[in-house]
Design an enzyme around this catalytic site. Structure first.
Site: not given
Ligand code: GLA
Length: 417
Positions: A31, A40, A126, A128, A130, A176, A226
């Protein structure tokens, strides 16, 4: 590579490895989050879309062993997973996303038989985008096909999120896994992370598209930072006397400024502002109001950079280059996407100018950072699906086979530019 090509490749790979055609073939997409970052886990809103990059898995019952053999074509490595007892964490590391989902099914009382599995994912690792959620959701989809235990889509996404929490140690939110399960072709998904209600936001204007720019850098502090951000948001909510930042407003935060340290204040300011921006952007998409959506994307980036502090130099450089091109040059907006500290930017662009925009960004980025970016476009894609099953439809899957299966015909290509 189209989903059709990828699924043919995976089916052929399975045949070569295990000497027969697969019984099931499933896919789940990665995604890109268009806007709504780090909202989220604050019960807020997000606006992601599934992309035309997939984790595809082929499988059949095992003929020789009592455990699951899982071959990953990318790693060229096989994981053995003993399913005669509750599945635990193990090696290789990447297999934990699969192990976590199997354990989740076992936890629901589903008996998991021994399988032969073949996996290939085109979701960049890696980046971002997902790749881990795509792997979890494709595993869950395969287990649905194989066991006949059809999960409610919300339960399926939550089970996959739990796998990530417990087996990968990442305390992620729900975005995600939800979008990988629930993505729809040509639609963004406005997800209310509190009620878990979703609204499809059409993206039908053929003149605009989504450009994804992979910075090809990943700074290692990601996971620790995070978890820290989550804790800071919780601290802010506690001081404000609300159960989550979803219930706070810019005014209540401002009034409580003296009660919290500056870092916590800024984290909360990002989240509260980002929830509003996401709702406005969803409206903007509905009205094809691209200048407004673009401005919201830039504002989101500035807030992630300055208040939430999850950007990095490379992502900032990409956004600056996009800003210099501007709407006149075909870029409405651009921002970092995903957790941060590297990975990708997402830009809203005029389709007819994608080639020149991409060339310019790639050249300038290389000049300024010394790193080569990867750029590609994607239309919003469909969520996870069983592409093929050789069984008579298991009873509980009957309705799904009628409604939910997407045959991989005419699937648009994820275009590298
Ligand atoms: C990662 C997490 C998501 C979300 C994003 C930031 O991708 O897996 O759940 O928190 O960071 O928006």
């Amino acid at each position: 590579m189209t989903l059709k090509e990828l699924s043919h490749e995976v089916a052929a790979g399975f045949k070569e490895k295990y000497g027969r055609t697969p019984r099931w073939l499933v896919a789940a997409p990665g995604r890109v989050n268009v806007i709504g970052e780090h909202t989220d886990y604050n019960d807020g809103f997000v606006l992601p879309m599934a992309i035309e990059f997939y984790a595809v898995m082929a499988g059949d019952f095992s003929r020789s062993s009592g455990s699951i053999s899982l071959y990953d074509a990318q790693a060229d490595e096989t994981a053995q997973i003993d399913v005669s007892k509750p599945v635990a964490k193990g090696e290789p590391k990447w297999s934990n996303y699969v192990r976590g989902v199997i354990a989740g099914f076992q936890g629901r009382g589903v008996k998991i038989p021994a399988f032969d599995l073949y996996l290939r994912s085109t979701v960049p690792l890696g980046g971002g985008l997902s790749s881990s959620a795509a792997l979890e959701v494709s595993t869950a989809t395969l287990l649905e096909a194989a066991t006949g235990d059809q999960l409610d889509p919300v339960d399926k996404a939550l089970l996959c999120q739990q796998a990530e929490h417990q087996f990968a140690g990442v305390p992620c939110g729900i975005m995600d896994q939800f979008i990988s399960v629930m993505g729809r072709k040509n639609k963004l998904l406005l997800l209310d992370c509190r009620s878990r209600k979703t609204k499809l936001v059409p993206m039908n204007d053929p003149s605009v598209g989504i450009l994804i720019i992979n910075s090809n850098v990943r700074h290692e502090l990601g996971t620790g930072e995070y978890a820290k951000r989550r804790a800071e948001c919780e601290a802010a909510a506690k001081i404000l006397g609300v159960s989550s930042l979803r219930d706070a407003s810019a005014e209540t935060l401002e009034a409580a400024k003296g009660k919290m340290d500056d870092t916590v204040f800024r984290r909360a300011r990002h989240v509260i502002g980002e929830i509003e921006r996401t709702l406005h952007a969803a409206e903007g998409f509905g009205e094809s109001n691209w200048p407004t959506v673009g401005q919201l994307m830039y504002a989101s980036h500035a807030s992630l950079r300055d208040d939430y502090q999850v950007s990095c130099r490379e992502l900032d450089v990409i956004v600056e280059i996009a800003e210099t091109i501007g709407a006149k040059g075909g870029v409405f907006g651009c921002r970092m996407t995903g957790g941060g500290f590297g990975g990708c930017c997402v830009a809203l662009v005029t389709n007819s100018r994608i080639a020149e925009i991409s060339k310019f960004i790639a050249e300038e980025y290389k000049k300024k950072t010394g790193v080569a970016a990867s750029l590609f476009t994607s239309r919003p894609a469909a969520g996870a699906a069983i592409l093929k099953t050789r069984d008579n439809p298991p009873k509980s899957l009957g309705f799904r086979l009628g409604l939910g299966v997407q045959t991989p015909k005419h699937v648009p290509t994820c275009r590298a530019v």
